[in-house]
Write a protein that holds these residues in place. Structure first.
Motif, short mmCIF file in Angstrom:
data_model
loop_
_atom_site.label_atom_id
_atom_site.label_comp_id
_atom_site.label_asym_id
_atom_site.label_seq_id
_atom_site.Cartn_x
_atom_site.Cartn_y
_atom_site.Cartn_z
N ASP A 190 0.83 -1.20 0.00
CA ASP A 190 0.00 0.00 0.00
C ASP A 190 0.87 1.26 0.00
O ASP A 190 0.61 2.22 -0.73
N SER A 191 1.92 1.27 0.81
CA SER A 191 2.83 2.40 0.86
C SER A 191 3.56 2.58 -0.47
O SER A 191 3.74 3.71 -0.95
N PHE A 192 3.95 1.48 -1.08
CA PHE A 192 4.64 1.52 -2.36
C PHE A 192 3.73 2.08 -3.45
O PHE A 192 4.15 2.90 -4.28
N MET A 193 2.46 1.68 -3.45
CA MET A 193 1.50 2.14 -4.45
C MET A 193 1.24 3.64 -4.30
O MET A 193 1.13 4.36 -5.29
N LYS A 194 1.13 4.10 -3.07
CA LYS A 194 0.90 5.54 -2.86
C LYS A 194 2.10 6.36 -3.32
O LYS A 194 1.96 7.45 -3.86
N LYS A 195 3.29 5.82 -3.09
CA LYS A 195 4.50 6.53 -3.47
C LYS A 195 4.64 6.62 -4.98
O LYS A 195 5.20 7.59 -5.51
N HIS A 196 4.14 5.60 -5.70
CA HIS A 196 4.29 5.55 -7.15
C HIS A 196 2.94 5.66 -7.87
O HIS A 196 2.79 5.17 -8.99
N GLU A 197 2.00 6.34 -7.24
CA GLU A 197 0.66 6.41 -7.83
C GLU A 197 0.65 7.18 -9.15
O GLU A 197 -0.25 6.98 -9.98
N ASP B 163 3.16 7.00 -11.29
CA ASP B 163 4.06 6.27 -12.19
C ASP B 163 3.25 5.16 -12.86
O ASP B 163 3.08 4.07 -12.31
N ALA B 164 2.76 5.45 -14.06
CA ALA B 164 1.87 4.51 -14.76
C ALA B 164 2.58 3.20 -15.09
O ALA B 164 1.96 2.12 -15.03
N LEU B 165 3.86 3.28 -15.42
CA LEU B 165 4.59 2.08 -15.81
C LEU B 165 4.72 1.12 -14.63
O LEU B 165 4.51 -0.10 -14.78
N THR B 166 5.06 1.65 -13.44
CA THR B 166 5.19 0.81 -12.26
C THR B 166 3.85 0.21 -11.86
O THR B 166 3.75 -0.97 -11.51
N THR B 167 2.81 1.03 -11.92
CA THR B 167 1.46 0.55 -11.58
C THR B 167 1.02 -0.56 -12.52
O THR B 167 0.46 -1.59 -12.09
#
Length: 310
Positions: A99-106, A108-112
């Motif tokens: 959850d923390s990782f997703m918020k940090k890279h929200e 960043d379309a490629l990472t998501t």
């Protein structure tokens, strides 16, 4: 004795004012010297404060492989809590880490998209360990690297981040020490320059008053009456310069205080100066008076050696 001291002080003040140009030059150079010394003190205080703040925010993050269950992580955490150097242990589950990782890279379309394509949580849980004293972190790491944990527990640990933080702190400390050494060398240069200026000032004052000094010697005046006034003049130069420096430091520290607070992690130069004002004034006066009297003493000594008849 009191009358003698008053006479020496009065004569020293007279010598100081008679040679006003050299006196002002000596004060000016001394102000620069004391200002640099003060700047070095401020820098040391700020760098030590900044490093201490970083150390206080440092912790040991123990990251586990995704296959490690939460129960194993909590078992390890409970064992670590028993260490006398440990203050707190905080857990981060795999879900919380994701959850923390997703918020940090929200944004960043490629990472998501990559995480969505993966379909599973690639992150493992972790433990954050805070020591009671920043100096105890290395002891904790050494303990964890030894036989404190079982073989299976050690194999479940992917990595510790302490050594990265340690490297940052060591680099900051090295930079701080290097800058302190450079400023120290510059300070020594200006101290020597101040000694040279005041030395010349006293030599000229002695030369200007050579007939008066010679008469004093002929009538049997003790050496303290001949040499004392020049020592007082040198001391006056240092004390006046110290007081001027202390006055200048207030607006300077007020102007740059906001920048130091940002650059040095909340260190307020103005607050430090006002909190230590009395100590700073006493220290500056002591250094200034010491340099002034040393310069005068060297000058008088050189004149005596050159003119043995005095």
């Amino acid at each position: 004795m009191k009358t003698d001291l008053q006479r020496i002080v009065r004569s020293g003040m007279l010598y100081f004012y008679r040679n006003s140009f050299l006196s002002y030059a000596g004060v000016l150079v001394m102000v620069i010297t004391l200002f640099i010394i003060s700047s070095m003190m401020f820098f040391n205080a700020g760098s030590h404060y900044s490093i201490a703040q970083i150390k206080n925010r440092v912790d040991i993050n123990m990251y586990f492989y995704p296959s490690t269950t939460q129960s194993v992580i909590e078992t390890i955490g409970e064992k670590i809590k028993l260490l006398p150097q440990v203050a707190t242990v905080e857990y981060t589950t795999r879900e919380q880490a994701l959850d923390s990782f997703m918020k940090k890279h929200e944004n960043d379309a490629l990472t998501t998209a990559a995480l969505a394509e993966l379909g599973t949580n690639p992150l493992g849980g972790s433990i954050s360990i805070r020591a009671k004293d920043p100096e105890q972190y290395e002891t904790i790491v050494d303990t964890l690297s030894g036989d404190f944990l079982t073989r299976d527990e050690s194999l479940s640990i992917e990595r510790l981040n302490y050594y990265q933080n340690k490297t940052i702190i060591e680099r900051l400390t090295a930079i701080s020490n290097s800058v302190t050494n450079i400023v120290g060398i510059i300070t020594i240069v200006f101290i020597l320059l101040s000694v040279s200026i005041i030395y010349s000032m006293v030599r000229l004052a002695i030369y200007a008053n050579r007939e008066e000094i010679h008469v004093m010697h002929l009538v049997g005046a003790q050496k303290r009456y001949i040499h004392g006034p020049f020592m007082v003049a040198g001391m006056m130069t240092g004390i006046i310069a110290a007081l001027i420096t202390a006055i200048i430091l207030y607006p300077v520290s007020a102007i740059i205080s906001t920048k130091t607070a940002t650059f040095l992690g909340g260190f307020s130069l103005l607050q430090y100066y006002t909190d230590n004002l009395v100590m700073m004034v006493i220290l500056l006066c002591s250094i200034g008076a010491g340099i002034g009297m040393l310069s005068a003493g060297l000058s008088v000594h050189a004149y005596i050696n050159k003119n043995r008849h005095l």
